[in-house]
Design an enzyme around this catalytic site. Structure first.
Site, PDB file in Angstrom:
ATOM      1  N   HIS A   1      16.924  39.402 -34.970  1.00  0.00           N
ATOM      2  CA  HIS A   1      17.441  38.987 -35.854  1.00  0.00           C
ATOM      3  C   HIS A   1      17.888  38.321 -35.886  1.00  0.00           C
ATOM      4  O   HIS A   1      19.134  38.225 -34.946  1.00  0.00           O
ATOM      5  CB  HIS A   1      17.876  40.589 -37.490  1.00  0.00           C
ATOM      6  CG  HIS A   1      18.663  41.195 -36.235  1.00  0.00           C
ATOM      7  ND1 HIS A   1      20.098  41.372 -36.282  1.00  0.00           N
ATOM      8  CD2 HIS A   1      18.539  42.606 -36.206  1.00  0.00           C
ATOM      9  CE1 HIS A   1      20.527  42.246 -36.309  1.00  0.00           C
ATOM     10  NE2 HIS A   1      19.496  42.608 -35.689  1.00  0.00           N
TER      11      HIS A   1
ATOM     12  N   GLY B   1      21.568  38.620 -36.075  1.00  0.00           N
ATOM     13  CA  GLY B   1      22.664  39.224 -35.517  1.00  0.00           C
ATOM     14  C   GLY B   1      22.263  39.043 -34.067  1.00  0.00           C
ATOM     15  O   GLY B   1      23.880  39.049 -33.721  1.00  0.00           O
ATOM     16  N   HIS B   2      21.402  38.909 -34.122  1.00  0.00           N
ATOM     17  CA  HIS B   2      20.592  39.161 -32.742  1.00  0.00           C
ATOM     18  C   HIS B   2      20.862  37.780 -31.870  1.00  0.00           C
ATOM     19  O   HIS B   2      21.803  37.589 -30.676  1.00  0.00           O
ATOM     20  CB  HIS B   2      19.503  39.072 -31.711  1.00  0.00           C
ATOM     21  CG  HIS B   2      19.610  41.279 -32.190  1.00  0.00           C
ATOM     22  ND1 HIS B   2      18.122  41.509 -33.130  1.00  0.00           N
ATOM     23  CD2 HIS B   2      19.809  41.875 -31.440  1.00  0.00           C
ATOM     24  CE1 HIS B   2      18.341  42.936 -32.683  1.00  0.00           C
ATOM     25  NE2 HIS B   2      19.230  42.908 -31.638  1.00  0.00           N
TER      26      HIS B   2
ATOM     27  N   GLN C   1      17.143  56.545 -24.122  1.00  0.00           N
ATOM     28  CA  GLN C   1      18.285  56.572 -25.223  1.00  0.00           C
ATOM     29  C   GLN C   1      17.915  56.581 -26.258  1.00  0.00           C
ATOM     30  O   GLN C   1      18.826  57.482 -27.439  1.00  0.00           O
ATOM     31  CB  GLN C   1      18.884  54.611 -25.279  1.00  0.00           C
ATOM     32  CG  GLN C   1      18.240  54.058 -26.106  1.00  0.00           C
ATOM     33  CD  GLN C   1      19.100  52.976 -25.927  1.00  0.00           C
ATOM     34  OE1 GLN C   1      19.150  52.269 -24.699  1.00  0.00           O
ATOM     35  NE2 GLN C   1      18.907  52.075 -27.393  1.00  0.00           N
TER      36      GLN C   1
ATOM     37  N   VAL D   1      26.754  41.648 -38.717  1.00  0.00           N
ATOM     38  CA  VAL D   1      26.036  40.317 -38.715  1.00  0.00           C
ATOM     39  C   VAL D   1      25.398  40.474 -40.484  1.00  0.00           C
ATOM     40  O   VAL D   1      24.611  41.942 -39.665  1.00  0.00           O
ATOM     41  CB  VAL D   1      24.846  38.969 -38.026  1.00  0.00           C
ATOM     42  CG1 VAL D   1      24.208  37.836 -39.464  1.00  0.00           C
ATOM     43  CG2 VAL D   1      25.779  38.780 -37.130  1.00  0.00           C
TER      44      VAL D   1
END
Ligand code: AMP
Length: 283
Positions: A34, A36-37, A61, A179
């Protein structure tokens, strides 16, 4: 953009780039990309000669099997997004490329110096061991000059800084701001699992966090935490798992405003677990 699936092929590409003196910028991700990435990738492109993004949903994880199974996967769309940004190489390994079979059964152990005793570490046992395990493997393969991580995962970022220090990696870790969607909701791959109605409710989380900044001069950290938890829980469909106000360095819970602090929250919006955080500035 090169799409590389195997570690051996990646090593050849890295050897080539290093041989010609290119600086490598690296963005590790779990995909379902998205904006942010995208911000991290754009910075990696701007500040380096060769940009590598990895897409790997790392099983070690995930402490919750359903969460791992339901994690969104959109490889074709991700590749298109990365091609548009001008990324040089995307590394999309399979599990066998990253892990020997026996590693999946032996828990990886790292000394977190207490950074894992709170928040995500407490609520997701083993999560950060898995994060350090995969990021160290990726760093060994990619040998980046700079690696880009988001402040959205604030505790993860602290742990990556410690990992680099303890393991003597020669890489600069670049912290990138959160973001947000226009509503204020922190962008997350998990947002894809929210219905339109849930998305609206989830945007209340950041609204409460931003509003809480107004009370730092009148509330103690503990009082402010109670206020935030109460306000978010008052939204039907939201359930706070934790909200902690911690020292930005040690991540230890703060009882006074004597040091720079960050408030970290985890909220269930229906079945989807969302995280966000906010810095508090004391006048
Ligand atoms: P993930 O794919 O969730 O493992 O995230 C890959 C990287 O992107 C991590 O360093 C995250 O902190 C970062 N990231 C994820 N969401 C955001 C966001 N909304 N703003 C900035 N960075 C982000």
């Amino acid at each position: 953009m090169k799409i590389v699936k195997h570690a051996d092929e990646l090593k050849k590409e890295i050897f080539g780039a290093k041989n010609t003196g290119e600086k490598i910028g690296f963005v590790p991700t779990m995909g379902a990309l998205h904006a942010g990435h995208k911000l991290l990738v754009e910075r990696a492109i701007a500040e380096n000669d060769f940009c590598i993004v990895s897409i790997f949903v790392n099983p070690t994880q995930f402490n919750n099997k359903t969460d791992l199974e339901k994690y969104p996967r959109n490889l074709d769309v991700d590749i298109l997004l990365l091609e548009k940004t001008g990324c040089d190489l995307v590394f999309v390994p399979n599990i066998e490329d990253m892990y020997a079979l026996e590693e999946m059964n032996i828990p990886f152990q790292f000394d977190f110096g207490g950074l894992d005793q709170v928040m995500e570490g407490k609520f997701r046992p083993g999560h950060f061991n898995g994060v350090v395990q995969i990021v160290s493997k990726l760093f060994n393969l990619v040998q980046p000059d700079k690696a880009y991580f988001g402040e959205k995962d604030f505790q993860q970022l602290s742990i990556i800084h410690r990992m680099v220090k303890i393991m003597n990696y020669k890489v600069d870790i670049i912290d990138c701001p959160i973001v947000r969607e226009p509503s204020g909701l922190a962008m997350s791959s998990r947002n894809e699992r929210l219905s339109t109605e849930e998305r609206k409710k989830a945007s209340e989380i950041s609204k409460v966090l931003f509003e809480s900044r107004n009370f730092v001069n009148s509330f103690t950290p503990d009082e402010l935490s109670q206020w935030v938890i109460g306000e978010v829980n008052a939204v039907k469909g939201l359930k706070v798992e934790y909200f902690e106000i911690v020292d930005i360095e040690s991540l230890q819970i703060m009882r006074t405003w004597s040091k720079p602090t960050v408030g970290c929250i985890t909220v269930f919006c229906g079945a989807v677990r969302l995280i966000d955080n906010i810095r508090y500035i004391i006048n």
